[in-house]
Motif scaffolding. Structure first.
Motif, mmCIF file in Angstrom:
data_model
loop_
_atom_site.group_PDB
_atom_site.id
_atom_site.type_symbol
_atom_site.label_atom_id
_atom_site.label_comp_id
_atom_site.label_asym_id
_atom_site.label_seq_id
_atom_site.Cartn_x
_atom_site.Cartn_y
_atom_site.Cartn_z
ATOM 1 N N LYS A 26 -35.197 72.536 80.694
ATOM 2 C CA LYS A 26 -34.981 71.104 80.919
ATOM 3 C C LYS A 26 -36.220 70.310 80.543
ATOM 4 C CE LYS A 26 -36.121 71.227 85.820
ATOM 5 N NZ LYS A 26 -35.492 71.341 87.118
ATOM 6 N N LYS A 76 -38.424 66.820 81.584
ATOM 7 C CA LYS A 76 -38.611 65.764 82.577
ATOM 8 C C LYS A 76 -39.569 64.726 82.007
ATOM 9 C CE LYS A 76 -39.922 68.628 86.010
ATOM 10 N NZ LYS A 76 -40.161 69.055 87.408
ATOM 11 N N ASN A 129 -34.447 62.848 83.404
ATOM 12 C CA ASN A 129 -34.459 64.282 83.123
ATOM 13 C C ASN A 129 -33.267 64.677 82.263
ATOM 14 O OD1 ASN A 129 -36.543 64.250 84.925
ATOM 15 N ND2 ASN A 129 -35.435 65.312 86.556
ATOM 16 N N VAL A 132 -31.120 67.878 81.421
ATOM 17 C CA VAL A 132 -30.900 69.195 82.010
ATOM 18 C C VAL A 132 -29.742 69.905 81.312
ATOM 19 C CG1 VAL A 132 -30.487 70.448 84.164
ATOM 20 C CG2 VAL A 132 -31.632 68.236 84.229
ATOM 21 N N SER A 148 -34.158 58.304 85.679
ATOM 22 C CA SER A 148 -35.164 58.222 86.731
ATOM 23 C C SER A 148 -34.902 56.967 87.575
ATOM 24 C CB SER A 148 -36.541 58.159 86.084
ATOM 25 O OG SER A 148 -37.328 57.163 86.666
ATOM 26 N N THR A 160 -42.417 68.907 80.682
ATOM 27 C CA THR A 160 -42.693 67.570 81.190
ATOM 28 C C THR A 160 -43.195 66.697 80.048
ATOM 29 O OG1 THR A 160 -44.958 68.159 81.676
ATOM 30 C CG2 THR A 160 -43.365 68.488 83.443
#
Lengths: 93, 132
Positions: free
Chosen positions: A42, A44, A50, A52, A83, B2
């Motif tokens: 995933k 972020k 995010n 996924v 988010s 991230t």
């Protein structure tokens, strides 16, 4: 907004890149994301959301046009969860 | 992955400094947020598209207590995955994700090794002398 608009923003705001370089960079950003998601990992992005990858189990389905029952195969799908920061940004003012 | 890892991989792949790579990645997502704020959709060929959906006010319920709550009208972003990415995620077609995953693993191993060396230096200053 398309990729071309994003490339223009990168040119304007980052500075020091030619159109071609900015285009390659933006292309690369999405390419890295695609390659990562392809492996099932995933992503972020803080302040954005995010991405996924989810495994879906097979389930019985129906062709809505003909009404015939068919089995929908197990598959992997990509979902996006925005988010809270992005949700708030869309509802300001 | 991230955002900071994405920045790191972009820097590695392109030879940009991490600072420059960070500016690029931030600008990409900032400009996308700004488009959505204007109510504008975003279409990235091969990746997917984002649209803003308007929801009307409705009377909802707190599922735990059953109490009726008023939900104000709101706008929410919605993502629809593109054909190319949908197929790649589903494993129908490979676009070469493995090399990037491998490079990231290497970058992580290098960072760990560097941290280990630093740790060793702290415990045994002679290592530092050798390194210098």
């Amino acid at each position: 907004m398309t990729k071309a608009d994003i490339i223009d923003r990168v040119c304007d705001r980052v500075g020091g890149f030619s159109k071609k370089e900015a285009a390659d960079l933006v292309e690369k950003v999405f390419d890295v994301m695609k390659c990562t998601l392809e492996t099932g990992e995933k992503i972020k992005i803080s302040g954005f959301g995010n991405f996924v990858v989810r495994d879906k189990a097979p389930r019985p389905g129906r062709n809505p046009q003909t009404g015939t029952e068919i089995l929908i195969d197990a598959r992997r799908v990509l979902t996006f969860k925005p988010s809270p920061v992005l949700k708030t940004a869309l509802n300001e003012e | 992955m991230t955002k900071s890892e994405l920045i790191e991989v972009l820097a590695q792949e392109t030879g940009l400094t991490k600072g420059r790579a960070e500016l690029v990645v931030n600008t990409v997502f900032d400009s996308m947020v700004e488009a959505l704020q204007r109510g504008e959709g975003i279409e990235i060929r091969g990746f997917g598209s984002f649209t803003v959906r308007q929801y009307k006010a409705y009377e909802g319920r707190n599922p735990r207590t059953g109490a009726t709550v008023h939900v104000a009208p709101k706008r929410l972003p919605f993502f629809k995955v593109g054909k190319d990415l949908r197929e790649r995620v589903n494993g129908k077609r490979s676009g070469g994700g493995a090399p990037i995953a491998r490079r990231r693993a290497e970058a992580k191993a290098q960072a760990a090794a560097a941290a280990a060396t630093k740790q060793a230096q702290r415990q045994d200053p002679s290592v530092a002398e050798d390194a210098i």
